[in-house]
Scaffold this active site. Structure first.
Site: not given
Ligand code: RB5
Length: 147
Positions: A68, A101
């Site tokens: 993400c 680990h």
């Molecule tokens: C999305 O904008 C962002 O919040 C997501 O990709 C991530 O960083 C969340 O932890």
């Protein structure tokens, strides 16, 4: 190196990195289970973390990659399952230690935090490093039985 498919999923903050890493995995001859999304439209990272967790819990894959923007939200989501040990990694040492680990079965990247060359390097280490067992096995077992 894993014998099953490697599952991969992301949100919009990780989409570009996902595309690059899939190409790398395929060029290594590895089977990839791409759990989406298929483009950069805004999505909710828990949905993709849970899809990947399901793929591992059901045996469709034994390792996974999640991405993400920061790597944080998707790690929190994946680690809600006791079968998942998702490690947010920023460098080669982290990639090695999360296997040696922690027996991490999912590597996590922040697509807005980590450059693609570092991610590539970390992914290769993650895939090629064995769990050390021994004293670490006792600690990892405790992760599955929180008291
Ligand atoms: C999305 O904008 C962002 O919040 C997501 O990709 C991530 O960083 C969340 O932890």
């Amino acid at each position: 190196m894993t014998s099953k498919a490697i599952a991969i999923a992301c949100d919009h903050g990780g989409y570009d990195m996902k595309v690059e890493l899939i190409a790398d995995l395929q060029s290594m001859g590895l089977e990839v289970l791409d759990l989406g999304p298929d483009g950069r439209d805004s999505v909710d990272y828990p949905d993709y973390a849970y899809a990947l967790a399901d793929a591992i819990r059901s045996g469709k894959a034994d390792r996974g990659i999640l991405i993400c923007g920061s790597g944080i939200g998707i790690s929190i989501a994946a680690n809600r399952y006791t079968e998942i040990r998702a490690a947010l990694v920023h460098d080669a040492l982290g990639a090695r230690l999360c296997r040696e680990h922690n027996d991490a079965n999912v590597i996590v990247f922040g697509g807005r935090m980590t450059g693609i060359e570092v991610a590539r390097d970390c992914l290769k280490i993650f895939l090629n490093t064995d769990f050390e067992g021994g004293r670490h096995a006792r600690r990892v077992a405790k992760l599955s039985t929180p008291s």
